[in-house]
Design an enzyme around this catalytic site. Structure first.
Site, PDB file in Angstrom:
ATOM      1  N   HIS A  78       0.782  -1.395   0.101  1.00 18.89           N
ATOM      2  CA  HIS A  78       0.181   0.188  -0.488  1.00 18.89           C
ATOM      3  C   HIS A  78       1.052   0.766  -0.266  1.00 18.89           C
ATOM      4  CE1 HIS A  78      -3.550  -2.555   2.368  1.00 18.89           C
ATOM      5  NE2 HIS A  78      -3.646  -2.755   0.844  1.00 18.89           N
ATOM      6  N   TYR A 132       0.327   2.695  12.975  1.00 15.72           N
ATOM      7  CA  TYR A 132       0.959   3.980  12.071  1.00 15.72           C
ATOM      8  C   TYR A 132       0.506   4.924  12.128  1.00 15.72           C
ATOM      9  CZ  TYR A 132       0.302  -0.229   8.620  1.00 15.72           C
ATOM     10  OH  TYR A 132       0.702  -0.909   8.068  1.00 15.72           O
TER      11      TYR A 132
END
Length: 155
Positions: free
Chosen positions: A35, A101
């Site tokens: 991604h 993240y």
């Protein structure tokens, strides 16, 4: 995971996180990615052990399609900073893992098909050396349908 003075020392002084994302993966063999969104990320493993693979998805880069891998265990308290254009993927090597993240832009579902660069984790041309082979990976239906780098970029 976040220490502003350390980021400034690493010459990443303009990274300003606006969102924190958690990826909870309950089983060994879960494989996510590749991604690449149009923002920067600071990634760490909160629980468990994973193998990260980071792929250069910048078509104009001299390292286009090259990747690096790094095995990370939460006990090592490591974090990785990814600039725009580097695709993130990982495989869970322990019985479950949590990856966190920090990102400097907000997620936008409307941009997934137009602006985000997502590539298949078992792209045969990349040939990422996943410890758990394709036949035993747990991959989401969404990730299984992603194109290869050649399909995405035409080269």
């Amino acid at each position: 995971i976040w220490h502003n003075a350390a980021m400034v020392a690493a010459k990443v002084s303009d990274f300003r996180p606006v969102q924190c994302n958690i990826s909870e993966n309950l089983h060994r063999g879960v494989t996510r990615g590749i991604h690449g969104e149009p923002w920067r990320k600071l990634i760490t493993v909160v629980h468990g052990r994973v193998l990260f693979a980071w792929v250069d998805q910048r078509a104009n880069s001299s390292t286009f399609k090259q990747f690096i891998t790094l095995e990370v265990d939460h006990e090592h308290r490591q974090a990785a900073y990814l600039p725009i254009g580097i695709g993130n993927s990982f495989q869970v090597l322990s019985e479950g893992a949590i990856v966190m993240y920090l990102v400097d832009e907000h997620w936008d579902d409307a941009l997934v098909k137009t602006l985000y660069c997502q590539t298949n984790v078992i792209d045969p041309e990349l040939d990422i050396p996943w410890p758990i082979g394709a036949e035993s990976m747990i991959i989401s239906d969404k990730d299984k349908e992603l194109p290869t780098m050649r399909e995405r970029f035409g080269r």
